[in-house]
Design a protein around this motif. Structure first.
Motif, PDB file in Angstrom:
ATOM      1  N   LEU A 153       0.812  -1.213   0.000  1.00 60.65           N
ATOM      2  CA  LEU A 153       0.000   0.000   0.000  1.00 60.65           C
ATOM      3  C   LEU A 153       0.851   1.271   0.000  1.00 60.65           C
ATOM      4  N   MET A 154       1.923   1.264   0.783  1.00 55.30           N
ATOM      5  CA  MET A 154       2.808   2.434   0.883  1.00 55.30           C
ATOM      6  C   MET A 154       4.249   1.935   0.780  1.00 55.30           C
ATOM      7  N   PRO A 155       4.760   1.757  -0.420  1.00 53.37           N
ATOM      8  CA  PRO A 155       6.065   1.131  -0.629  1.00 53.37           C
ATOM      9  C   PRO A 155       7.229   1.787   0.111  1.00 53.37           C
ATOM     10  N   ASN A 156       7.135   3.067   0.386  1.00 53.29           N
ATOM     11  CA  ASN A 156       8.203   3.748   1.127  1.00 53.29           C
ATOM     12  C   ASN A 156       7.910   3.814   2.619  1.00 53.29           C
ATOM     13  N   THR A 216       5.921   5.484   4.250  1.00 50.18           N
ATOM     14  CA  THR A 216       5.185   6.732   4.452  1.00 50.18           C
ATOM     15  C   THR A 216       5.074   7.420   3.093  1.00 50.18           C
ATOM     16  N   GLY A 217       4.265   8.456   3.057  1.00 51.23           N
ATOM     17  CA  GLY A 217       4.188   9.238   1.826  1.00 51.23           C
ATOM     18  C   GLY A 217       3.237   8.680   0.801  1.00 51.23           C
ATOM     19  N   LYS A 218       3.729   8.542  -0.392  1.00 57.14           N
ATOM     20  CA  LYS A 218       2.900   8.201  -1.550  1.00 57.14           C
ATOM     21  C   LYS A 218       2.227   6.832  -1.422  1.00 57.14           C
ATOM     22  N   ILE A 219       0.957   6.810  -1.837  1.00 54.04           N
ATOM     23  CA  ILE A 219       0.170   5.575  -1.878  1.00 54.04           C
ATOM     24  C   ILE A 219       0.413   4.886  -3.219  1.00 54.04           C
ATOM     25  N   ASN A 220       0.586   3.593  -3.183  1.00 54.70           N
ATOM     26  CA  ASN A 220       0.713   2.785  -4.387  1.00 54.70           C
ATOM     27  C   ASN A 220      -0.694   2.474  -4.886  1.00 54.70           C
ATOM     28  N   GLU A 221      -1.094   3.096  -5.969  1.00 54.94           N
ATOM     29  CA  GLU A 221      -2.468   2.956  -6.474  1.00 54.94           C
ATOM     30  C   GLU A 221      -2.813   1.515  -6.837  1.00 54.94           C
ATOM     31  N   LYS A 222      -1.861   0.775  -7.396  1.00 51.96           N
ATOM     32  CA  LYS A 222      -2.145  -0.622  -7.742  1.00 51.96           C
ATOM     33  C   LYS A 222      -2.361  -1.459  -6.484  1.00 51.96           C
ATOM     34  N   GLY A 223      -1.604  -1.184  -5.447  1.00 55.62           N
ATOM     35  CA  GLY A 223      -1.818  -1.876  -4.179  1.00 55.62           C
ATOM     36  C   GLY A 223      -3.154  -1.507  -3.564  1.00 55.62           C
ATOM     37  N   ALA A 224      -3.478  -0.224  -3.582  1.00 50.67           N
ATOM     38  CA  ALA A 224      -4.770   0.238  -3.050  1.00 50.67           C
ATOM     39  C   ALA A 224      -5.917  -0.400  -3.809  1.00 50.67           C
ATOM     40  N   ASP A 225      -5.773  -0.516  -5.128  1.00 49.62           N
ATOM     41  CA  ASP A 225      -6.821  -1.118  -5.947  1.00 49.62           C
ATOM     42  C   ASP A 225      -7.021  -2.594  -5.614  1.00 49.62           C
ATOM     43  N   PHE A 226      -5.932  -3.311  -5.342  1.00 49.40           N
ATOM     44  CA  PHE A 226      -6.048  -4.725  -4.976  1.00 49.40           C
ATOM     45  C   PHE A 226      -6.943  -4.888  -3.750  1.00 49.40           C
ATOM     46  N   TYR A 227      -6.711  -4.076  -2.725  1.00 53.31           N
ATOM     47  CA  TYR A 227      -7.531  -4.194  -1.512  1.00 53.31           C
ATOM     48  C   TYR A 227      -8.954  -3.685  -1.735  1.00 53.31           C
ATOM     49  N   ASN A 228      -9.130  -2.705  -2.604  1.00 52.93           N
ATOM     50  CA  ASN A 228     -10.489  -2.288  -2.973  1.00 52.93           C
ATOM     51  C   ASN A 228     -11.245  -3.441  -3.620  1.00 52.93           C
ATOM     52  N   ARG A 229     -10.591  -4.138  -4.545  1.00 54.38           N
ATOM     53  CA  ARG A 229     -11.230  -5.279  -5.200  1.00 54.38           C
ATOM     54  C   ARG A 229     -11.543  -6.385  -4.197  1.00 54.38           C
TER      55      ARG A 229
END
Length: 179
Positions: A82-85, A87-100
């Motif tokens: 979800l947050m590869p670093n 903190t900071g930027k959200i990984n949209e592909k990771g966020a989408d996986f959990y949304n699905r």
């Protein structure tokens, strides 16, 4: 035996143990990745690079949960997906996986129970001291707020940390071994 309509029959998983898709779609290493890839750390050198390949078999796996007769499913989020670093930027592909995943559970009338942390701290945060760094409270707060913003409209049941005592003991043991 009647357990009543408010009883949850469910199953549970942990992201590292099931998802696979190691370093795929923006996911970075967690402490489990680092540990499991050390020579001799794990029996037969096994690791979660592929695991059950849940990341690619999501729909099929959710159908299995439904076929089991479950009305609840506890799963954990991979912080480093979800947050590869950390903190900071959200990984949209990771966020989408959990949304699905969440939408798929709800479509099947399965109540999602989400665990924020199940032993998969992003390695980048471990490199900064992990749970022994006082900044962990800020890192975790940011992460929890991101999770709430992304999924709080559909997920109503959250667990913060799986087995917190184990985290404390392991962190202290690791420090002692370094000295």
């Amino acid at each position: 035996m009647n357990f009543g309509k408010n009883f949850y029959w469910g199953t549970a998983t942990a992201s590292y143990q099931i998802e696979g898709a190691h370093r795929e779609d923006g996911r970075t290493d967690s402490i489990w990745d680092t540990f499991s890839h050390k020579d001799g750390a794990v029996v037969r050198g096994e690791h979660g690079d592929i695991a059950c390949d849940h990341y690619h078999r999501l729909e099929e796996d959710l159908n299995y949960v439904k076929e089991l007769g479950c009305n609840a499913y506890r799963f954990s989020i991979s912080w480093s997906r979800l947050m590869p670093n950390g903190t900071g930027k959200i990984n949209e592909k990771g966020a989408d996986f959990y949304n699905r995943m969440i939408d798929g559970l709800l479509k099947r009338e399965i109540v999602p129970f989400m665990t924020l942390y199940h032993w998969d701290l992003p390695q980048v945060l471990q490199n900064q001291g992990g749970f022994l760094n006082p900044e962990i409270k800020d890192w975790f707060q940011e992460y929890a707020e991101v999770v709430k913003k992304l999924y709080g409209d559909r997920v109503k049941h959250f667990f913060t940390i799986n087995e917190p005592l184990c985290i404390i003991c392991c962190e202290r043991m690791e420090v002692r071994q370094e000295f």
